[in-house]
Design a protein around this motif. Structure first.
Motif, PDB file in Angstrom:
ATOM      1  N   SER A 113       0.851  -1.177   0.000  1.00 58.27           N
ATOM      2  CA  SER A 113       0.000   0.000   0.000  1.00 58.27           C
ATOM      3  C   SER A 113       0.892   1.234   0.000  1.00 58.27           C
ATOM      4  N   CYS A 114       0.832   1.997  -1.080  1.00 60.24           N
ATOM      5  CA  CYS A 114       1.663   3.192  -1.217  1.00 60.24           C
ATOM      6  C   CYS A 114       0.759   4.415  -1.334  1.00 60.24           C
ATOM      7  N   HIS A 115       0.750   5.206  -0.291  1.00 53.52           N
ATOM      8  CA  HIS A 115      -0.055   6.427  -0.273  1.00 53.52           C
ATOM      9  C   HIS A 115      -1.506   6.137  -0.657  1.00 53.52           C
ATOM     10  N   GLY A 116      -2.040   5.042  -0.102  1.00 53.51           N
ATOM     11  CA  GLY A 116      -3.435   4.696  -0.319  1.00 53.51           C
ATOM     12  C   GLY A 116      -3.703   3.922  -1.586  1.00 53.51           C
ATOM     13  N   LYS A 117      -2.656   3.561  -2.328  1.00 54.78           N
ATOM     14  CA  LYS A 117      -2.841   2.817  -3.576  1.00 54.78           C
ATOM     15  C   LYS A 117      -2.134   1.467  -3.461  1.00 54.78           C
ATOM     16  N   GLU A 118      -2.815   0.405  -3.866  1.00 51.96           N
ATOM     17  CA  GLU A 118      -2.233  -0.927  -3.821  1.00 51.96           C
ATOM     18  C   GLU A 118      -1.337  -1.143  -5.044  1.00 51.96           C
ATOM     19  N   LYS A 146       3.948  11.553  -1.255  1.00 52.76           N
ATOM     20  CA  LYS A 146       2.739  11.269  -2.040  1.00 52.76           C
ATOM     21  C   LYS A 146       2.735  11.966  -3.407  1.00 52.76           C
ATOM     22  N   GLU A 148       2.856   9.880  -6.982  1.00 55.09           N
ATOM     23  CA  GLU A 148       1.821   9.952  -8.013  1.00 55.09           C
ATOM     24  C   GLU A 148       2.397  10.417  -9.343  1.00 55.09           C
TER      25      GLU A 148
END
Length: 744
Positions: A55-60, A638, A642
């Motif tokens: 999980s990276c900054h809310g993204k799998e 973050k 992104e």
């Protein structure tokens, strides 16, 4: 002279320098494109898919090939062997042998460096043509016979031990030199007694990203080294390089007795280079944490060095570049881009170092970039400018900045220079796309005379005539309308018609790609009746910090747009067609190639990605990768995560769903001892690409991975391995673009 930027991250882009003497050969590819590229001929190794998900900054984020990050596992070794078993047979054969014979002849001509005087002797490097490593020669005068002083070819049978750094003591009596093995950035420093030609017993280990800087008493030098770490440190490991410390070594003593003079344990990513002042009373510490901006500390040198230096701060914020040039007492001169995107020279009085007291000695030029500066002939500073990508060479007064003279240069670049403050004599080497090197000699003690040609380097190419070639510099619009300069090397014909095209790019780290001699251009122009194009895309330093900033961090997409725009311009203006374009880049340029074939596979017929940064989410976790956050951003943050996720080659691979989405023929190259950009990047990218295309009915072109042994990022690579790699690349180009060999 080694600039700070060359120590930090990547070597300068991996230009292909392919040299002379080739006999005339004509043959056609023996099989058609479709026959060679049939998908049935490429059954890729099945790479196991791991279950790693983070999980990276809310993204799998799935990292199914993370197991390839372990270079020592049997599974990784099997994967590499299986890849080579596919790529090597494709690249080998009669075409490879004929191209290798041709390139070997092209390479076989003498190459020289500029001479430099140390003590009462002159020294220069020479390679007779095909020697794996250049030899350092010594001579009493510029006219006398030369003798071998150090021959690295004697250190290994295969030429994989290279001379990586050199520095004579101020009196010329001692010679310290670094050796690297198999292309690794790790160095071992040894010291030679010039009078006897014999080395002292000590060998300094665990050295990396370090200058050798002698004190003026000639008793020893400063150098940077890393602490012992668990496991191997031969260049094939992936462990981060942290906690470099600055030491002082006395000649004739074991390394265990070296004096620790500076360390910054609270900042493990900091790296320190030292510069002993002209008077010998100070040592300047230029400290970096990534690949741009540094801070400046200094210490007085008073008596024997027995412990840590009493360090004083001059510049405390990482917000600009500062490169030490010279000093007069407490007044020190630096090249800097502080409040000057194209750089200026400032005087800082170390006794009163507040910024409001700085004095601008040489003003920033409105357009031209002050690329480097060296103090020569006591009170003069020789400065190299970049003007629309070409070199200018000027002389100013060190303390007043007054203009003194400009040396005439053709369209090209200054590829080498030697000179000292205490000497009136300088040498500089000019090179261009069609000139392998002209070494000029100038003596400031006779100012009315012009520079004279000391040595002209000539290629041994029968019938070679510069008039047979044409160099165009054009300016094309990128996606946002920015004008991008580009050089095009081609045969001198009146009519422009579509030809095979090698499109080479880098675009990063403030590195400028200027005209330099490259047989890659001659190979494309003559052998393949094609052309080579080199666009100066943003991210480089061709137009100063503005150009660099235009292609870094959140502006990185500009780099890819610029490169893709170059391909579109070449097609629109009838230089080539999309099917005849092969793109190439190394290191940061490998990232460029990887991103572009994901974003616009329809633009290119083939691609060569060398030692590329392909995993943009984890690059900062290996070897010196954390230093690249200055150009890419830190994925642990973050916003930067992104941003890099949008273009990360590994994370943007997709299966072709139409003929327009077919990947170009792709050759991914890496090496087992690359500890700059670990081979794991290329391995993971190749596995992802092959998995994505293996079942696509639209993918007819191959995705190949070639992993070289006993080789690294590029620096110090022996001639035999350079020719081998060049042969692989041109064989791949020939087959992928269905070229014919002509001319020469």
């Amino acid at each position: 002279m080694i600039s700070r930027r060359n120590l930090l991250h990547f070597s300068r882009a991996l230009h292909l320098h392919y040299f002379s003497q080739v006999r005339q050969t004509n043959f056609r590819v023996f099989s058609s494109f479709s026959e060679k590229m049939s998908p049935s001929n490429f059954k890729y190794p099945v790479a196991r898919k791991d279950t790693v998900v983070e999980s990276c900054h809310g993204k799998e984020i799935a990292d199914i090939y993370r197991w390839l990050e372990d270079p020592d596992s049997e599974e990784t070794k099997s994967f590499v062997n299986a890849q080579n078993e596919i790529s090597e047979p494709f690249l080998q054969g009669v075409e490879w042998k004929q191209l290798n014979e041709k390139l070997t002849k092209l390479w076989n001509y003498p190459k020289y460096s500029c001479p430099n005087k140390h003590g009462d002797k002159y020294y220069y490097f020479k390679n007779s043509g095909l020697q794996n490593q250049s030899i350092l020669y010594q001579q009493d005068s510029l006219e006398s016979d030369a003798s071998v002083f150090l021959d690295p070819n004697e250190l290994s049978e295969d030429g994989t031990i290279a001379l990586s750094s050199t520095k004579f003591s101020d009196d010329g009596k001692f010679f310290a030199y670094g050796l690297s093995e198999s292309g690794s950035d790790w160095n071992t420093i040894k010291i030679r007694d010039v009078s006897t030609g014999k080395d002292f017993d000590e060998a300094l280990e665990k050295v990396k990203f370090s200058l050798i800087d002698w004190t003026l008493d000639n008793k020893g030098f400063f150098y940077g080294r890393y602490p012992e770490q668990d496991g191997k440190t031969d260049g094939s490991e992936t462990k981060q390089n942290e906690n470099q410390k600055l030491y002082y070594h006395r000649v004739g003593t074991p390394q265990v007795d070296d004096v620790l003079v500076a360390e910054f344990p609270e900042n493990p990513s900091w790296r320190t280079t030292s510069h002993v002042s002209d008077c010998g009373k100070y040592v300047v510490l230029c400290i970096v944490k990534d690949c741009r901006d540094n801070i400046v500390y200094y210490s007085e040198l008073d008596g024997e060095i027995k412990g840590k230096l009493n360090v004083k701060k001059v510049v405390e914020k990482f917000e600009a570049d500062y490169e030490f040039i010279a000093n007069n007492g407490s007044k020190f001169y630096f090249r800097t881009n502080k409040n000057a995107p194209n750089y200026r020279i400032v005087e800082i009085d170390f006794e009163n170092p507040a910024e409001e007291n700085w004095k601008t000695v040489l003003q920033e030029h409105e357009k031209d970039v002050l690329d480097w500066a060296v103090c020569v002939n006591q009170d003069k500073v020789l400065v190299g400018y970049i003007h629309d990508v070409k070199s200018l060479l000027k002389v100013h007064n060190l303390t007043t900045g007054d203009f003194i003279k400009e040396f005439p240069l053709d369209i090209g670049s200054v590829g080498g220079f030697t000179g000292k403050r205490k000497s009136a004599e300088i040498f500089y080497q000019f090179t261009s796309f069609l000139n392998p090197g002209t070494i000029y000699h100038y003596n400031f003690s006779v100012p009315n005379e012009e520079p004279t040609v000391f040595r002209q380097i000539n290629i041994n190419l029968d019938g070679f005539n510069k008039d047979n070639y044409k160099i165009d510099q054009i300016f094309y619009p990128s996606k946002d309308g920015t004008k991008i300069p580009m050089f095009i090397v081609r045969r001198n014909t009146e009519k422009i018609t579509p030809k095979p095209c090698l499109l080479y790019g880098y675009g990063g780290f403030n590195i400028s790609i200027q005209p330099s001699f490259s047989i890659a251009g001659l190979m494309m122009a003559d052998t393949f009746d094609g052309l080579m194009a080199l666009p100066n895309i943003r991210g480089g330093g061709e137009y100063g910090e503005k150009w660099h900033n235009g292609g870094r961090l959140f502006n990185k997409q500009n780099v890819f747009d610029d490169f893709q725009g170059a391909a579109e311009y070449l097609v629109q203006n009838n230089y080539t067609t999309h099917e005849k374009i092969v793109i190439q880049g190394g290191s940061n340029g490998g990232l460029l190639v990887g991103a572009c074939i994901n974003q616009r596979p329809d633009l290119f017929g083939a691609a060569v990605a060398q030692v590329g940064v392909m995993d943009m989410l984890r690059f900062h976790k290996f070897t010196i990768g954390h230093a690249w956050c200055s150009d890419y951003g830190n994925p642990d943050e973050k916003d930067h995560f992104e941003n890099v996720l949008k273009y990360s080659p590994l994370h943007n691979v997709k299966a072709p769903k139409s003929a327009n989405e077919e990947y170009p023929s792709t050759l991914i190259l890496t090496a087992d001892h690359d500890d700059r950009v670990s081979p794991l990047h290329s391995l993971k990218f190749a596995a992802a690409l092959q998995d994505a295309v293996k079942d696509s009915k639209y993918q007819k072109k191959p995705i190949l991975l070639r992993v070289y042994s006993k080789a690294g990022h590029g620096a110090g690579k022996p001639t035999t391995k350079r020719i081998e790699e060049a042969t692989d690349i041109f064989t791949f180009i020939m087959k992928s673009l269905n070229c014919e060999m002509k001319h020469l």
